[in-house]
Enzyme design. Sequence first.
Site, short mmCIF file in Angstrom:
data_model
loop_
_atom_site.label_atom_id
_atom_site.label_comp_id
_atom_site.label_asym_id
_atom_site.label_seq_id
_atom_site.Cartn_x
_atom_site.Cartn_y
_atom_site.Cartn_z
N SER A 13 36.35 -6.32 8.81
CA SER A 13 37.54 -7.07 9.18
C SER A 13 38.75 -6.18 9.46
O SER A 13 39.61 -6.55 10.26
CB SER A 13 37.84 -8.07 8.09
OG SER A 13 37.29 -7.66 6.89
N ASP A 65 33.59 -11.06 -3.73
CA ASP A 65 32.84 -10.96 -2.47
C ASP A 65 31.58 -10.13 -2.69
O ASP A 65 31.18 -9.34 -1.84
CB ASP A 65 33.74 -10.33 -1.40
CG ASP A 65 33.19 -10.53 0.01
OD1 ASP A 65 32.21 -11.30 0.15
OD2 ASP A 65 33.70 -9.91 0.95
N LYS A 85 37.81 4.22 7.17
CA LYS A 85 38.09 2.88 7.70
C LYS A 85 39.43 2.94 8.38
O LYS A 85 40.45 3.18 7.73
CB LYS A 85 38.21 1.86 6.56
CG LYS A 85 36.95 1.29 6.04
CD LYS A 85 37.28 0.12 5.11
CE LYS A 85 36.04 -0.36 4.39
NZ LYS A 85 36.27 -1.57 3.60
N LEU A 145 29.92 3.81 11.74
CA LEU A 145 28.98 3.30 10.74
C LEU A 145 28.88 1.78 10.79
O LEU A 145 27.89 1.19 10.44
CB LEU A 145 29.43 3.72 9.34
CG LEU A 145 29.39 5.21 9.03
CD1 LEU A 145 30.13 5.50 7.74
CD2 LEU A 145 27.96 5.69 8.94
N GLY A 149 38.68 -3.13 10.79
CA GLY A 149 38.50 -2.35 12.01
C GLY A 149 37.22 -1.57 11.88
O GLY A 149 36.30 -1.99 11.17
N VAL A 150 37.20 -0.43 12.51
CA VAL A 150 35.95 0.34 12.57
C VAL A 150 35.83 1.27 11.36
O VAL A 150 36.81 1.80 10.86
CB VAL A 150 35.95 1.15 13.88
CG1 VAL A 150 34.73 2.04 13.97
CG2 VAL A 150 35.99 0.20 15.06
N VAL A 151 34.60 1.45 10.92
CA VAL A 151 34.33 2.43 9.86
C VAL A 151 33.53 3.57 10.49
O VAL A 151 32.51 3.33 11.15
CB VAL A 151 33.51 1.81 8.70
CG1 VAL A 151 33.28 2.82 7.60
CG2 VAL A 151 34.20 0.57 8.16
N1 LIG Z 1 31.70 4.04 2.33
C1 LIG Z 1 30.86 3.72 3.29
N2 LIG Z 1 29.80 4.49 3.55
C2 LIG Z 1 28.92 4.16 4.52
N3 LIG Z 1 29.02 3.07 5.30
C3 LIG Z 1 30.06 2.26 5.10
C4 LIG Z 1 31.03 2.52 4.09
N4 LIG Z 1 31.95 1.55 4.10
C5 LIG Z 1 31.55 0.70 5.07
N5 LIG Z 1 30.43 1.12 5.68
C6 LIG Z 1 29.70 0.49 6.80
O1 LIG Z 1 30.64 -0.13 7.63
C7 LIG Z 1 30.38 -1.55 7.67
C8 LIG Z 1 31.70 -2.28 7.67
O2 LIG Z 1 32.32 -2.13 6.41
P1 LIG Z 1 33.59 -2.96 5.95
O3 LIG Z 1 33.75 -2.79 4.47
O4 LIG Z 1 34.75 -2.61 6.78
O5 LIG Z 1 33.22 -4.38 6.38
P2 LIG Z 1 32.33 -5.49 5.69
O6 LIG Z 1 32.42 -5.41 4.21
O7 LIG Z 1 30.93 -5.42 6.22
O8 LIG Z 1 33.02 -6.78 6.26
P3 LIG Z 1 34.36 -7.43 5.76
O9 LIG Z 1 35.37 -6.37 5.57
O10 LIG Z 1 34.66 -8.32 6.89
O11 LIG Z 1 33.99 -8.11 4.49
C9 LIG Z 1 29.54 -1.84 6.45
O12 LIG Z 1 28.70 -2.94 6.68
C10 LIG Z 1 28.74 -0.57 6.27
O13 LIG Z 1 27.58 -0.59 7.08
#
Ligand SMILES: Nc1ncnc2c1ncn2[C@@H]1O[C@H](COP(=O)(O)OP(=O)(O)OP(=O)(O)O)[C@@H](O)[C@H]1O
Length: 737
Positions: free
Chosen positions: A122, A238, A144, A118, A124-126
């Site tokens: 920071s 944030d 995550k 998705l 890793g991969v979601v």
């Molecule tokens: N619960 C979720 N459902 C659907 N997509 C998600 C979900 N959580 C995260 N994502 C997707 O994964 C991406 C990365 O999410 P993550 O929270 O790890 O990083 P971020 O908030 O974009 O960056 P950082 O953690 O560096 O602030 C998001 O931009 C979103 O597109």
Amino acid sequence: MLMDKDTQWLYQLLAEVQLEKFYTRIRDGLNITRIDHFNYVKDADFEYIGISKPAQRRLWEAVKRYKTSGRSRNKVSSNRSADAEHWAGGVPNMGVEAGTRALPSLIQDSELVLGEKLGSGSFGVVRKGDWYTPTGTVLPVAVKSLKSDMSRQADTLKDFLQEVTVMQSLDHTNIIRLYGVVLTQPLKMVTELAIGGSLYDILRFRQYKYPLMRLWLFTAQIAAGMEYLESRRYIHRDLAARNVLLAAKELVKIGDFGLMRGLSQDKDHYVMASHRRIPFAWCAPESLRTGSFSHASDVWMYGVTLWEMFTFCEEPWCGLSGREILWHVERDTRLEKPPDCPQELFVMMKKCWAFNPADRPSFAQLTTMVAEAKPMEVHVTRDFVEPRKLQLAANDAVTVLQHSKELVEWLGQNQRTLNVGLFPAMLAIPESTASNPPPSQAVTPAFISPPVKGSLQHTGHGDFQPVNSWGSPARLEDGGWRPGPAREREPTNLKKMAGMSRSLESVLSGHPARGQTPGAVRVDQHGRLLPPVMESNSVMMPRDPRRMSEASVNPPPPRPPLPNLKHLHIKAQKKPPMYPASATSWMPQFPAQKPAQTQPSQGAATGSNLIKMSQMNRSTSQLNEDSRERDRTREQEKLQSQNLVTQVMEAVHGVTIEEVQSALQRNDGNPLRAEKQLKLEQLYSLSLCSKEDCNKILTLHQWNLQQASRYLMRWSREDRAAASDRERQQISAERRV
Ligand SMILES: Nc1ncnc2c1ncn2[C@@H]1O[C@H](COP(=O)(O)OP(=O)(O)OP(=O)(O)O)[C@@H](O)[C@H]1O
């Protein structure tokens, strides 16, 4: 019609089984507003409103799950029923007593089936996944995974567990819910899946084609989620469009709690360690200056998030460093009103940006303010087609963005076409008195777009590289921007922050005092004016290429303070192409020296040598004095002309010095006229309109080039659509013949 708070549970239940498009028909057609109303519904009723047999089966299962999960029983009596709905998302072992939710599950790796990626943040991969719960239910989830190298770092692990701990205590419709954690390597956080991804990606992708009424609904939902956090004394720190996730077509949830902190009862703010990174462009001035975060600084961020939403995720304070942002904000500069933002909402945003934290509204107050700022919805009485205006068909619903009794034309968005433009106010009748629109129009058709993919994807952190909008020693202290590693490879804002030293100090150190002009004028290789460098160690961020390519369409960054002309002068001398001699030819020229003034008089020619010498001395000193005077005047005029050039360059984004000089020359040195001429030329080069039309459009938008360009873009889109409609009609007429 939009979702209301009391039946948000229904929307969510339907969204769980991808049937949210039937929400209005089930709520209004079958009159279901409570879960037990389903007891009186038959399959035939569902069939009647268009739900197919397989969909009916899914729906009945969801209803059963909802009833058995205890969500309906655990309803807390509260004025705000939506908040009281404890949505366990169908997790059988999690939904317990209201307000005292069970700890998140320990999930076995074997219970998860991971699917497509998705995104990556920071940690890793979601990934998208299915969780096969011990009770046999299969839940769609987002997983995550912590990067394996990170989980070995003590700090990283601590931060990961901190986010888990914070998240597991949260339970609100507009907050992403934590289902559980996998504690075997790699560590994983399993959360509710927001099927639409981040609001940032959606809005960037949809660019101006999004129902503005729905954006208003999202502002209400974000405020509700933040009010919940405020009531639990949590500061998010944030809040930004990238961290707002779309759970269903009309439902957003706040995610990413990596920076969240709880406040103890005796504290009203939290001062962060200076080495932690912060997203500058979203931060309140007190956060930038002293690292202080509070509910009030979250309110400021909420205002910036709304600004992002209504600009379809442009970058706030594009191109400015943390120190520059602070400099502007302390001098009462604020982000400009997005052209598509309803006027009442912008008034609210500005309240969020009160300089003094105590003057900002609380989230509790904001929820009421958002409700009051709901844009008016009207229906139109008849078709309306006029060039450059909002095209309407009879009974179209319009979201009104700008209106007043005095205006004969209102600004609105046609909910059917999603175009924005002016339309005659006399055509509008308020929704309450309008005849019920057909169901297809009652809910604006919309789809949930996939996130924009691509390597050069701007991330919503204020730059393509999130690192550039966050404090980072490399960026702020080296005096030069270097592209950071790809986002995937970036350490977490939680983990990597440990390695991000002095971000806050970097914002503050060497900050110019109030009232001081921050820096010299800089020009790029084309002679275009760049925003000022605040200090030698401050670095400009690269701009979003979309802005570069649409330089005149997108808003210029906030005007930099008036440049220091001394620097301009020095630079001009160093860089001749900036001020070629010919380019100043429009300036008034000095009259050539009259020979008579420099020659001795006839009488003198006949006098003694002594007299002649004294006369010659006098004329030499006179000459010297004249020459000095000329130099002074020339210098003054040069400064004046540079001043004018700077003034016009600041007013018209993206023009070269030569263009400005030539415009000034053509307008007798009048800067206002030169500014208008340049804007007119820019708009003209963007469109197929005549200059006369461009002039009218600019006048209509008070010579705001950005708004005028947007207007023109929409208008030409509408025109193209109308032209293809006409073409289609013509073809079918020909076929009939
Ligand atoms: N619960 C979720 N459902 C659907 N997509 C998600 C979900 N959580 C995260 N994502 C997707 O994964 C991406 C990365 O999410 P993550 O929270 O790890 O990083 P971020 O908030 O974009 O960056 P950082 O953690 O560096 O602030 C998001 O931009 C979103 O597109």
